[in-house]
Design a protein around this motif. Sequence first.
Motif, PDB file in Angstrom:
ATOM      1  N   ARG A  17       0.828  -1.213   0.000  1.00  0.00           N
ATOM      2  CA  ARG A  17       0.000   0.000   0.000  1.00  0.00           C
ATOM      3  C   ARG A  17       0.861   1.261   0.000  1.00  0.00           C
ATOM      4  NH1 ARG A  17      -4.351  -1.712  -2.067  1.00  0.00           N
ATOM      5  NH2 ARG A  17      -5.222   0.339  -1.606  1.00  0.00           N
ATOM      6  N   GLU A  18       1.975   1.221   0.725  1.00  0.00           N
ATOM      7  CA  GLU A  18       2.899   2.367   0.711  1.00  0.00           C
ATOM      8  C   GLU A  18       3.494   2.559  -0.680  1.00  0.00           C
ATOM      9  OE1 GLU A  18       5.741   1.480   3.716  1.00  0.00           O
ATOM     10  OE2 GLU A  18       4.278   1.578   5.359  1.00  0.00           O
ATOM     11  N   ALA A  19       3.885   1.455  -1.315  1.00  0.00           N
ATOM     12  CA  ALA A  19       4.446   1.534  -2.669  1.00  0.00           C
ATOM     13  C   ALA A  19       3.408   2.064  -3.653  1.00  0.00           C
ATOM     14  CB  ALA A  19       4.939   0.156  -3.102  1.00  0.00           C
ATOM     15  N   LEU A  20       2.170   1.655  -3.506  1.00  0.00           N
ATOM     16  CA  LEU A  20       1.099   2.134  -4.376  1.00  0.00           C
ATOM     17  C   LEU A  20       0.959   3.647  -4.294  1.00  0.00           C
ATOM     18  CD1 LEU A  20      -1.397   1.689  -6.207  1.00  0.00           C
ATOM     19  CD2 LEU A  20      -2.728   1.317  -4.111  1.00  0.00           C
ATOM     20  N   ALA A  21       0.986   4.166  -3.083  1.00  0.00           N
ATOM     21  CA  ALA A  21       0.839   5.615  -2.911  1.00  0.00           C
ATOM     22  C   ALA A  21       2.007   6.370  -3.538  1.00  0.00           C
ATOM     23  CB  ALA A  21       0.734   5.941  -1.418  1.00  0.00           C
ATOM     24  N   ARG A  22       3.227   5.908  -3.302  1.00  0.00           N
ATOM     25  CA  ARG A  22       4.410   6.611  -3.815  1.00  0.00           C
ATOM     26  C   ARG A  22       4.502   6.532  -5.338  1.00  0.00           C
ATOM     27  NH1 ARG A  22       6.945   4.232   0.806  1.00  0.00           N
ATOM     28  NH2 ARG A  22       7.863   2.605  -0.503  1.00  0.00           N
ATOM     29  N   LEU A  23       4.282   5.334  -5.893  1.00  0.00           N
ATOM     30  CA  LEU A  23       4.426   5.165  -7.339  1.00  0.00           C
ATOM     31  C   LEU A  23       3.300   5.862  -8.107  1.00  0.00           C
ATOM     32  CD1 LEU A  23       5.563   1.436  -7.404  1.00  0.00           C
ATOM     33  CD2 LEU A  23       6.948   3.419  -8.016  1.00  0.00           C
TER      34      LEU A  23
END
Length: 254
Positions: A17-23
């Motif tokens: 979920r963190e990667a989704l937000a950043r990318l």
Amino acid sequence: MTFRNIHFVASTGALAREALARLSERYGQSAIDDAEVIVALGGDGLMLSALQNTMDRKLPIYGMNRGTVGFLMNNYSEEDLFGRLNSAEAAMIHPLRMRACREDGSKVEALAINEVSIIRAGPQAAKLRILIDGRERMSELVCDGALVSTPAGSTAYNYSAHGPILPIKAEVMALTPMAAFRPRRWRGAILPHEAHVTFEILEVEKRPVSASADAFEVRNCTRIDVESALDVEHCILFDHGHGLEERLIREQFV
């Protein structure tokens, strides 16, 4: 093809979920209808789910590992995603089609990218009759279960059950027993990809089994038919030099 419009999907894990937000913030989040490629953030389970859920759109899927195993995923990095996508290697795979008949007479159909597995659902071993293309090949297999695997899935459950790793371009599938009691020394078979495999469940009430197409389970089965879905094709993208064929070879030397 040059990819510019990305649709990101992610598992429920915190890292994903963190990667989704950043990318999404860095590269933009295109609507699925406008996307040219799907980037899946998670583990192999998410990749299988993404392939199933977007099958009708026929979009290539590029995975980045934010899960556990990640055999079908690329290493995670937030840098130069467009460059990685545009130089990626494509692996085209056909899933398996499972048709399961239940005790109540109902029938269920599902697709599996990795494998179709038949597993005992009670305290006693399963008894299976195996037919290939309608011809009986084994009158009775007493076991915990059996599975049919694609080349792409041959390093997963199949390999854990001591089945063979299959080259990705080989037009074959693996039939592998799980904890076979009788015949004890039967290790399975490699079948042509156009073969039709039938499992008839013997002593259904005494020895119930369930059938699973990847993670989709059907209980109280009486018969399971498995064949390659040659009319369905999935495209998975891998970083250049780290394609699925290379991964399958490498897995045999660890």
